[in-house]
Scaffold this motif. Structure first.
Motif, short mmCIF file in Angstrom:
data_model
loop_
_atom_site.label_atom_id
_atom_site.label_comp_id
_atom_site.label_asym_id
_atom_site.label_seq_id
_atom_site.Cartn_x
_atom_site.Cartn_y
_atom_site.Cartn_z
N ALA A 71 -11.75 2.79 -6.29
CA ALA A 71 -12.46 2.40 -6.21
C ALA A 71 -13.63 2.36 -7.67
O ALA A 71 -14.25 1.05 -7.69
N SER A 72 -13.66 3.27 -8.53
CA SER A 72 -14.72 3.72 -9.59
C SER A 72 -13.81 2.87 -11.11
O SER A 72 -14.82 2.54 -11.99
N GLY A 73 -12.88 2.27 -11.10
CA GLY A 73 -12.05 1.80 -12.27
C GLY A 73 -11.21 2.51 -12.49
O GLY A 73 -10.12 2.08 -13.65
N ARG A 74 -10.60 3.56 -12.29
CA ARG A 74 -10.89 4.52 -13.38
C ARG A 74 -9.71 4.65 -13.21
O ARG A 74 -8.34 4.90 -14.06
N ARG A 75 -8.67 4.16 -12.15
CA ARG A 75 -7.51 4.64 -12.09
C ARG A 75 -6.77 2.93 -11.24
O ARG A 75 -6.73 2.58 -9.41
N VAL A 76 -6.60 2.07 -11.78
CA VAL A 76 -6.16 0.94 -11.77
C VAL A 76 -5.08 0.76 -10.28
O VAL A 76 -5.21 0.05 -9.41
N ARG A 77 -3.65 1.39 -10.85
CA ARG A 77 -3.38 1.18 -10.54
C ARG A 77 -2.80 2.30 -8.47
O ARG A 77 -1.91 1.78 -7.54
N LEU A 78 -3.80 3.07 -8.64
CA LEU A 78 -3.95 3.80 -7.61
C LEU A 78 -3.78 2.96 -6.36
O LEU A 78 -4.01 3.29 -5.52
N SER A 79 -5.46 2.18 -6.64
CA SER A 79 -5.43 1.02 -5.27
C SER A 79 -3.94 0.40 -4.98
O SER A 79 -4.09 0.15 -3.54
N SER A 80 -3.14 -0.13 -6.17
CA SER A 80 -1.92 0.03 -5.11
C SER A 80 -1.27 0.25 -4.19
O SER A 80 -0.50 -0.13 -3.84
N ILE A 81 -0.97 1.87 -5.10
CA ILE A 81 -0.53 2.76 -4.27
C ILE A 81 -1.40 3.51 -2.40
O ILE A 81 -0.72 3.26 -1.37
N LEU A 82 -1.96 2.96 -2.86
CA LEU A 82 -2.86 2.87 -1.38
C LEU A 82 -3.55 1.67 -0.22
O LEU A 82 -3.75 1.94 0.93
N SER A 83 -2.95 0.43 -1.44
CA SER A 83 -2.88 -0.58 -0.12
C SER A 83 -1.38 -0.51 0.40
O SER A 83 -1.60 -1.11 1.87
N CYS A 84 -0.25 0.47 0.10
CA CYS A 84 0.46 0.54 1.19
C CYS A 84 1.04 1.13 2.47
O CYS A 84 1.03 1.20 3.03
N LEU A 85 -0.15 2.08 2.09
CA LEU A 85 -0.55 2.85 3.84
C LEU A 85 -1.24 1.98 4.31
O LEU A 85 -1.04 1.96 5.69
N GLN A 86 -2.26 0.30 4.48
CA GLN A 86 -2.77 -0.42 4.45
C GLN A 86 -0.93 -1.05 5.37
O GLN A 86 -1.28 -1.68 7.11
N LYS A 87 0.11 -0.91 5.04
CA LYS A 87 0.94 -1.59 5.90
C LYS A 87 1.43 -0.89 7.15
O LYS A 87 1.83 -1.09 7.76
N GLU A 88 1.63 0.28 6.22
CA GLU A 88 2.63 0.82 6.92
C GLU A 88 2.10 2.70 7.47
O GLU A 88 1.94 3.28 6.27
N ASP A 89 1.08 3.00 7.58
CA ASP A 89 0.57 4.64 7.53
C ASP A 89 0.89 5.28 8.14
O ASP A 89 0.24 5.85 9.30
N THR A 90 2.22 5.84 8.28
CA THR A 90 2.73 7.28 8.37
C THR A 90 2.28 8.14 7.68
O THR A 90 2.33 8.09 6.78
N ASN A 91 3.35 9.13 8.41
CA ASN A 91 3.21 10.44 8.16
C ASN A 91 3.90 10.85 6.30
O ASN A 91 3.40 10.64 5.13
N GLN A 92 4.81 9.81 6.54
CA GLN A 92 6.07 9.87 5.61
C GLN A 92 5.17 9.31 4.36
O GLN A 92 5.64 9.91 3.19
N ASN A 93 5.18 8.47 4.90
CA ASN A 93 4.37 7.15 3.38
C ASN A 93 3.21 8.00 2.69
O ASN A 93 2.16 7.42 1.86
#
Length: 214
Positions: free
Chosen positions: A58-80
């Motif tokens: 959210a702070s913009g310091r790690r842009v790629r983390l946004s795309s990693i976290l967005s994957c969990l919005q598709k499949e929020d499983t424990n493994q993911n």
């Protein structure tokens, strides 16, 4: 094209033997079960680490983390969630994982190309083009040492990381230079192995995480 991602050049009995030997040696040295200790330690940290990633993204310091976290919005499983924490760690720590962790399309490049330059690391197999930061449907993970697969058919990303950490520890290998802080975090914080010997950077990160547990 890769045949079922990894050719089954090693029979199941030999794969099981390597798995057993690695796990047994780790248990002998550390007096902990490798996979159980890794997953238990990881699961305890997942909520806090994901929250920490969210704030960094959210702070913009790690842009790629946004795309990693967005994957969990598709499949929020424990493994993911586990995979997001592990694959996001080098990103959060500003490290380059490209020579250590590689995603592999089953119908893409040959194994020789995929493993080129890998001294120690993981191949994470998925079907078809990768449209997300990491594959949500992993069907095979392999452990690579010196450009050779020593274990495959690992069932998920977190199991792969556990076996990779175990191999580094048991074979007395140095942490891969480009991910040394990520592996130190896994050893000192996730596995709680000699936590008093962690570097100043990981010590600071561990202290920062304490507020996410309160």
């Amino acid at each position: 094209m890769l045949l079922l991602f990894f050719p089954h050049s090693l029979p199941f009995s030999l794969l099981f033997y390597y798995w057993f030997q690695l796990s047994a040696e780790f248990s002998r040295i550390v007096t902990k079960d490798l996979l159980e200790s890794f997953l238990d330690g990881l699961d305890a940290l997942v909520p806090g680490v994901l929250q920490m990633y969210g704030e960094a993204a959210a702070s913009g310091r790690r842009v790629r983390l946004s795309s990693i976290l967005s994957c969990l919005q598709k499949e929020d499983t424990n493994q993911n969630k586990r995979a997001a924490v592990l694959l996001g760690l080098p990103c959060y720590l500003a490290e380059d994982s490209s020579d250590i962790i590689r995603m592999c399309d089953a119908h893409g490049e040959t194994l020789d190309v995929l493993m080129s330059g890998m001294q120690v690391g993981l191949l994470i197999g998925h079907e078809g083009p990768l449209h997300d930061a990491f594959p949500l449907d992993v069907f095979n993970v392999a452990l690579v040492i010196e450009e050779k697969i020593i274990l495959h058919d690992l069932r998920d990303v977190s199991t792969g990381f556990a076996m990779l950490l175990g191999a580094i520890y048991c074979l007395n290998l140095e942490y891969p230079r480009n991910m040394k802080y990520s592996f130190e975090f896994l050893q000192r914080v996730v596995m709680n192995i000699k936590p008093d010997q962690c570097s100043a950077r990981i010590h600071g990160l561990r202290n920062k995480m304490l507020r996410y547990r309160m």
